[in-house]
Design an enzyme around this catalytic site. Sequence first.
Site, PDB file in Angstrom:
ATOM      1  N   GLY A  72       0.656  -1.188  -0.335  1.00  0.00           N
ATOM      2  CA  GLY A  72      -0.215   0.320   0.121  1.00  0.00           C
ATOM      3  C   GLY A  72       0.769   1.500   0.300  1.00  0.00           C
ATOM      4  O   GLY A  72       0.536   1.865  -0.528  1.00  0.00           O
ATOM      5  N   GLN A 185      -7.293   1.458   4.346  1.00  0.00           N
ATOM      6  CA  GLN A 185      -8.072   0.954   5.876  1.00  0.00           C
ATOM      7  C   GLN A 185      -9.801  -0.131   5.646  1.00  0.00           C
ATOM      8  O   GLN A 185      -9.914  -0.394   6.274  1.00  0.00           O
ATOM      9  CB  GLN A 185      -8.426   1.296   6.775  1.00  0.00           C
ATOM     10  CG  GLN A 185      -6.977   1.447   7.581  1.00  0.00           C
ATOM     11  CD  GLN A 185      -6.515   0.110   8.716  1.00  0.00           C
ATOM     12  OE1 GLN A 185      -7.330  -0.764   8.903  1.00  0.00           O
ATOM     13  NE2 GLN A 185      -4.653   0.467   8.733  1.00  0.00           N
ATOM     14  N   SER A 205      -4.213  -2.371   0.471  1.00  0.00           N
ATOM     15  CA  SER A 205      -2.923  -3.549   1.189  1.00  0.00           C
ATOM     16  C   SER A 205      -3.565  -4.807   1.052  1.00  0.00           C
ATOM     17  O   SER A 205      -4.717  -5.530   1.465  1.00  0.00           O
ATOM     18  CB  SER A 205      -2.492  -3.085   1.465  1.00  0.00           C
ATOM     19  OG  SER A 205      -1.708  -3.509   2.598  1.00  0.00           O
ATOM     20  N   THR A 243       9.488  -8.929 -11.628  1.00  0.00           N
ATOM     21  CA  THR A 243       9.011  -9.421 -11.797  1.00  0.00           C
ATOM     22  C   THR A 243       7.564  -9.926 -11.283  1.00  0.00           C
ATOM     23  O   THR A 243       7.081  -9.349 -10.113  1.00  0.00           O
ATOM     24  CB  THR A 243       9.735 -10.477 -12.333  1.00  0.00           C
ATOM     25  OG1 THR A 243      10.369 -10.715 -13.080  1.00  0.00           O
ATOM     26  CG2 THR A 243       9.098 -11.883 -12.680  1.00  0.00           C
ATOM     27  N   CYS A 331       2.826   1.460  13.230  1.00  0.00           N
ATOM     28  CA  CYS A 331       4.244   2.510  12.647  1.00  0.00           C
ATOM     29  C   CYS A 331       5.359   3.616  13.781  1.00  0.00           C
ATOM     30  O   CYS A 331       6.227   4.308  13.286  1.00  0.00           O
ATOM     31  CB  CYS A 331       3.938   3.248  11.388  1.00  0.00           C
ATOM     32  SG  CYS A 331       2.804   2.566   9.972  1.00  0.00           S
TER      33      CYS A 331
HETATM   34  C1  LIG Z   1      -1.178  -0.530   6.842  1.00  0.00           C
HETATM   35  C2  LIG Z   1      -1.208   1.281   5.993  1.00  0.00           C
HETATM   36  C3  LIG Z   1      -1.051   1.502   4.415  1.00  0.00           C
HETATM   37  C4  LIG Z   1       0.471   1.112   4.191  1.00  0.00           C
HETATM   38  O1  LIG Z   1       0.404  -0.544   3.868  1.00  0.00           O
HETATM   39  P1  LIG Z   1       1.429  -1.675   3.081  1.00  0.00           P
HETATM   40  O2  LIG Z   1       1.240  -2.456   2.713  1.00  0.00           O
HETATM   41  O3  LIG Z   1       1.737  -1.966   4.753  1.00  0.00           O
HETATM   42  O4  LIG Z   1       2.257   0.116   3.064  1.00  0.00           O
HETATM   43  C5  LIG Z   1      -1.363   2.790   3.712  1.00  0.00           C
HETATM   44  N1  LIG Z   1      -1.673   3.328   4.994  1.00  0.00           N
HETATM   45  C6  LIG Z   1      -3.240   3.117   5.468  1.00  0.00           C
HETATM   46  C7  LIG Z   1      -4.457   4.010   5.793  1.00  0.00           C
HETATM   47  C8  LIG Z   1      -2.609   1.582   6.737  1.00  0.00           C
HETATM   48  O5  LIG Z   1      -3.529   1.900   7.502  1.00  0.00           O
END
Ligand SMILES: *Cc1c(COP(=O)(O)O)cnc(C)c1O
Length: 400
Positions: A72, A185, A205, A243, A331
């Site tokens: 994501g 989310q 994601s 890839t 994070c």
């Molecule tokens: C977890 C998250 C991301 C990041 O996604 P990843 O696949 O872990 O890089 C981005 N935005 C929000 C709102 C998230 O909760």
Amino acid sequence: MAARQIYFDNNATTPLHPEVRKEMVAAMDMYGNPSSMHAYGREARANVEDARKRVARFMGADESEIVFTGSGSEANNTVLSLFVCHTTQCIPGMRQTIVTSKIEHPCVLETSDCLKHRGVDVKYLEVDGYGKVDLGQLEETLKSTSVGLVSVMMANNEIGTLQDIPVISRLAHKYGALMHTDAVQAFGKVPVNVDDLGVDFLTVSGHKIYGPKGIGALYVRKGIPYCPFIRGGHQERGRRAGTENTLGIMGLGMAVDMRAAEMAAEEVRLQGLRDILKKGIGERIDEALFNGHPTDSLANTLNVSFPGAEGEAILLYLDLAGIAVSTGSACASGSLDPSHVLLATGVDAERAHGSIRISLGRENTLDDVEYMLEVLPGVINRIRNMSTAYIKGGVHASAR
Ligand SMILES: *Cc1c(COP(=O)(O)O)cnc(C)c1O
């Protein structure tokens, strides 16, 4: 490990859905390169394209509008980086202002900040006490500035607040800006349809919806300017080199199918559990202050502050009892900075420090919720009693 293990951190990541796991284990040895023309390659290609169809269908998009990414975060970086695309595919006349919000995920905020240092103008929208972006400020900004892109997340990962994306998209388009939403989310928890939302770009994601980590997807509306973030290959129609992660893509495809089948009933169930948790906490613990929007919010998310009790201490005591929660966002943990999201909603630093996020998922049961309600009041009391700074209902002498 404690006798009992309860995972209440589903906004940070989720366990694999058993069907996803099955699909991925079965495909583990399918090593063909989807770009190869022989049978090995064709088999991988067929599976990648099948997953693309499933992801597209679940958001009302055309399969040609889906670009698989490594996460994501990468999808969000890709969209924002359109502003500094200086190659032959450069977007001529791209307006050099981004409007985003103060409560975005760090992968949007830090990328915006980086772009700022590279000459892009970035404006950050304020949010109200519930975490809703200031639409008046948005329209003022669009009116007075030549905005290229509006990027506002659909649901916040820390407090669960949902934004009115169709309204924001209409405003963005009214003033000639493109519209992106980070739906990581929201996707799989509430209905996401790119036409209803009116977005040009949308990020999802895999690992937030019981799929694998390291796979994301970006929706790019047909005909919208685009520039690859990772160059050097023809993959993804030249939109993302490298890839394909066949296994991850297949896992994401299956995760989406499972969400399509389970989401509606599951979200009702989780909201029921969340409401029991919220009521129980309110009844059993003095001064439990809930953060976020009371109704316009993800059904699985509960963010609550306990003044006089540090979030990190709560997390560690709960962990000893076998319960996994988070403070603010995953994070942000490891740093002692209070949550940028809570601060933006006007919560003071002490209340922000005393907050935890409980995010439910498909494996949680009523038993889990009841156990949490047994354990949490004792944990909060213990921490508050140790803290000389806490005076019930009164002024908190700052310990920091
Ligand atoms: C977890 C998250 C991301 C990041 O996604 P990843 O696949 O872990 O890089 C981005 N935005 C929000 C709102 C998230 O909760």
